[in-house]
Design an enzyme around this catalytic site. Structure first.
Site, PDB file in Angstrom:
ATOM      1  N   LYS A 110       0.880  -0.847  -0.257  1.00  0.00           N
ATOM      2  CA  LYS A 110      -0.128   0.135  -0.232  1.00  0.00           C
ATOM      3  C   LYS A 110       0.722   1.321  -0.077  1.00  0.00           C
ATOM      4  O   LYS A 110       0.233   2.201  -0.429  1.00  0.00           O
ATOM      5  CB  LYS A 110      -1.027   0.251   1.363  1.00  0.00           C
ATOM      6  CG  LYS A 110      -1.882  -0.637   1.432  1.00  0.00           C
ATOM      7  CD  LYS A 110      -3.170  -0.501   2.364  1.00  0.00           C
ATOM      8  CE  LYS A 110      -3.768  -1.937   3.171  1.00  0.00           C
ATOM      9  NZ  LYS A 110      -4.326  -1.390   4.376  1.00  0.00           N
ATOM     10  N   LYS A 190      -7.570 -10.671  -0.522  1.00  0.00           N
ATOM     11  CA  LYS A 190      -8.742 -10.580   0.327  1.00  0.00           C
ATOM     12  C   LYS A 190      -9.929  -9.662   0.043  1.00  0.00           C
ATOM     13  O   LYS A 190      -9.813  -8.779  -1.032  1.00  0.00           O
ATOM     14  CB  LYS A 190      -7.940 -10.622   1.369  1.00  0.00           C
ATOM     15  CG  LYS A 190      -7.634  -9.239   2.062  1.00  0.00           C
ATOM     16  CD  LYS A 190      -7.116  -9.519   3.025  1.00  0.00           C
ATOM     17  CE  LYS A 190      -6.955  -7.345   3.233  1.00  0.00           C
ATOM     18  NZ  LYS A 190      -6.272  -7.082   4.464  1.00  0.00           N
ATOM     19  N   LYS A 193     -12.615  -4.348   3.861  1.00  0.00           N
ATOM     20  CA  LYS A 193     -13.442  -3.191   3.648  1.00  0.00           C
ATOM     21  C   LYS A 193     -12.762  -1.599   2.977  1.00  0.00           C
ATOM     22  O   LYS A 193     -14.110  -0.725   2.401  1.00  0.00           O
ATOM     23  CB  LYS A 193     -13.777  -2.510   4.966  1.00  0.00           C
ATOM     24  CG  LYS A 193     -12.499  -2.395   6.303  1.00  0.00           C
ATOM     25  CD  LYS A 193     -13.294  -1.740   7.480  1.00  0.00           C
ATOM     26  CE  LYS A 193     -12.510  -2.805   8.830  1.00  0.00           C
ATOM     27  NZ  LYS A 193     -10.799  -2.324   8.715  1.00  0.00           N
TER      28      LYS A 193
HETATM   29  P1  TYM Z   1      -8.873  -4.754  10.113  1.00  0.00           P
HETATM   30  O1  TYM Z   1      -9.438  -4.100  10.435  1.00  0.00           O
HETATM   31  O2  TYM Z   1      -7.825  -4.290   8.434  1.00  0.00           O
HETATM   32  O3  TYM Z   1      -9.446  -5.825  10.354  1.00  0.00           O
HETATM   33  C1  TYM Z   1      -9.834  -6.440  11.361  1.00  0.00           C
HETATM   34  C2  TYM Z   1      -9.992  -8.238  11.292  1.00  0.00           C
HETATM   35  O4  TYM Z   1     -10.196  -8.636  10.751  1.00  0.00           O
HETATM   36  C3  TYM Z   1      -9.571  -9.946  10.321  1.00  0.00           C
HETATM   37  N1  TYM Z   1      -9.697  -9.959   8.717  1.00  0.00           N
HETATM   38  C4  TYM Z   1     -10.066 -10.984   8.001  1.00  0.00           C
HETATM   39  N2  TYM Z   1      -9.740 -12.073   8.461  1.00  0.00           N
HETATM   40  C5  TYM Z   1     -10.023 -13.042   7.428  1.00  0.00           C
HETATM   41  N3  TYM Z   1     -10.415 -13.025   5.892  1.00  0.00           N
HETATM   42  C6  TYM Z   1     -10.526 -11.456   5.307  1.00  0.00           C
HETATM   43  N4  TYM Z   1     -10.751 -11.432   4.292  1.00  0.00           N
HETATM   44  C7  TYM Z   1      -9.892 -10.267   6.357  1.00  0.00           C
HETATM   45  N5  TYM Z   1      -9.788  -9.342   6.519  1.00  0.00           N
HETATM   46  C8  TYM Z   1      -9.728  -8.984   7.757  1.00  0.00           C
HETATM   47  C9  TYM Z   1      -8.378  -8.771   9.902  1.00  0.00           C
HETATM   48  O5  TYM Z   1      -7.195  -9.705  10.337  1.00  0.00           O
HETATM   49  C10 TYM Z   1      -8.103  -8.277  11.628  1.00  0.00           C
HETATM   50  O6  TYM Z   1      -8.026  -9.498  12.466  1.00  0.00           O
HETATM   51  N6  TYM Z   1      -4.175  -4.037  12.198  1.00  0.00           N
HETATM   52  C11 TYM Z   1      -5.679  -3.536  12.431  1.00  0.00           C
HETATM   53  C12 TYM Z   1      -6.524  -3.598  12.945  1.00  0.00           C
HETATM   54  C13 TYM Z   1      -5.459  -3.711  14.572  1.00  0.00           C
HETATM   55  C14 TYM Z   1      -5.167  -4.781  15.528  1.00  0.00           C
HETATM   56  C15 TYM Z   1      -4.337  -4.167  16.673  1.00  0.00           C
HETATM   57  C16 TYM Z   1      -5.159  -6.211  15.519  1.00  0.00           C
HETATM   58  C17 TYM Z   1      -4.992  -2.938  14.966  1.00  0.00           C
HETATM   59  N7  TYM Z   1      -4.314  -2.953  16.556  1.00  0.00           N
HETATM   60  C18 TYM Z   1      -4.125  -4.819  18.429  1.00  0.00           C
HETATM   61  C19 TYM Z   1      -5.417  -6.543  16.370  1.00  0.00           C
HETATM   62  C20 TYM Z   1      -4.410  -6.426  17.479  1.00  0.00           C
HETATM   63  C21 TYM Z   1      -6.119  -4.474  10.830  1.00  0.00           C
HETATM   64  O7  TYM Z   1      -5.518  -3.321  10.317  1.00  0.00           O
HETATM   65  O8  TYM Z   1      -7.736  -4.925  11.221  1.00  0.00           O
END
Ligand code: TYM
Length: 323
Positions: A110, A190, A193
């Site tokens: 990205k 994948k 959002k």
């Molecule tokens: P984010 O907001 O992109 O996604 C939130 C959670 O959803 C999972 N996820 C998926 N799992 C399976 N298939 C998919 N297509 C899919 N898309 C999203 C992500 O793996 C995630 O678990 N950096 C993180 C947010 C974050 C976080 C943290 C998570 C910040 N600090 C500390 C856990 C612990 C993120 O961008 O997730």
């Protein structure tokens, strides 16, 4: 004891991958200590509109509650309400190296242009701070976040080696099925959002007819056989994963029940709608004031543990103590 954390970036409306990869596993683990937060600071790493950020933050929090996050058992809060995240982020930046952060896959995908926000580069260090603040043992995440949790482990281990046992070292945990839900229109990608084209993304708040239409139009693979082969037939295998995980079955086993794509798709649509309709109804019943109340109480409850961690880190690094 097991302590879990789950975070959600309010950069767009939550989608089915978020639910299956992270929300549902977290909700199911609520018998043990659980922390859930809306990662609004992370949403500032890409161009954003303040008004939309406020709306999405409220929507994400509401959907987490509607999806079963229980504010009596789980601490649910908004990241920016806890200054300890930003403070630990900086302190950890002083243990992390440019090279190990720069090679993160998400940045390579990205980032890179000269207009890229610096915070997009350091974002995995903020994520490490989120996790280490709370002495987390298990991080339920989708496969896409695995590398970030590995970095968190590396930073924690290095810090402990230099300064003594300050941090709990966490590990990533993924669901067996649906750890990486694919985009229905582009099974190589994948589901996300912020995907540019949303006809392959199932949003948690999509009305049933929209969910059904997107699923019936899902891209399938060459041939007409329904077989579970994630590498060779990613489109069909993704549909089998969705059906299997919605109905608690095994994807390879249910493949044998189908002779063509049509009935598979309509069964997937039925299963996804049955899964999401109750969440949508509970979401509609929530008022803004309820959500705000839960977040305010959550931040209060999270603060003591987070502040204690920061005090420990400051002392270990040779900074002055604080009242
Ligand atoms: P984010 O907001 O992109 O996604 C939130 C959670 O959803 C999972 N996820 C998926 N799992 C399976 N298939 C998919 N297509 C899919 N898309 C999203 C992500 O793996 C995630 O678990 N950096 C993180 C947010 C974050 C976080 C943290 C998570 C910040 N600090 C500390 C856990 C612990 C993120 O961008 O997730």
């Amino acid at each position: 004891p097991t302590r879990r954390i789950s975070g959600f970036k309010p950069t767009g409306p939550l989608q089915l991958g978020n639910y299956l990869g992270a929300i549902r596993p977290t909700v199911q683990g609520q018998g043990e200590e659980t922390v859930v937060f809306v990662a609004d600071l992370h949403a500032l790493t890409v161009p954003h509109d303040p008004e939309r950020l406020r709306d999405l933050t409220r929507q994400v929090a509401g959907l987490l509650l509607a999806a079963g996050v229980d504010p009596d058992r789980t601490v649910l809060y908004r990241q920016s309400d806890l200054p300890a995240h930003a403070e630990l982020h900086y302190l950890l930046e002083c243990s992390a190296s440019y090279g190990e952060v720069h090679r993160m896959i998400q940045f390579k995908e990205k980032g890179g242009g000269s207009g890229t926000r610096l915070s997009l580069l350091t974002y995995p260090v903020l994520m490490a701070a989120d996790i280490l603040l709370h002495d987390i043992t298990d991080v339920p995440v989708g496969r896409d976040q695995r590398q970030h949790v590995e970095l968190t482990r590396d930073l924690a281990l290095r810090f402990n080696e230099r300064h003594g046992p300050v941090f709990t070292v966490p590990r990533a945990v993924h669901p067996q099925v649906a750890a990486r839900v694919a985009d229905l229109a582009d099974p190589a990608a994948k589901m996300g959002k912020t995907n540019a084209a949303t006809n392959g993304v199932l949003f948690l708040l999509d009305p049933p007819d929209v969910l059904r239409r997107k699923i019936m139009r899902a891209v399938t693979d060459a041939g007409t056989d329904v077989v579970y082969d994630p590498a060779g037939k990613p489109g069909v295998s993704n549909l089998l994963d969705l059906l299997a995980t919605c109905t608690a079955q095994d994807p390879a086993r249910i493949a044998a029940d189908y002779t063509g794509y049509g009935r598979l798709k309509s069964d997937v649509a039925d299963a996804v709608i049955a899964l999401l309709e109750p969440i949508q109804q509970r979401y509609d019943d929530l008022g803004d004031a309820d959500i705000e109340h839960v977040l305010a109480r959550g931040a209060e409850r999270a603060a003591d543990h987070a502040d204690a961690t920061v005090r420990r880190v400051r002392a270990a690094m040779g900074l002055a103590g604080r009242a």
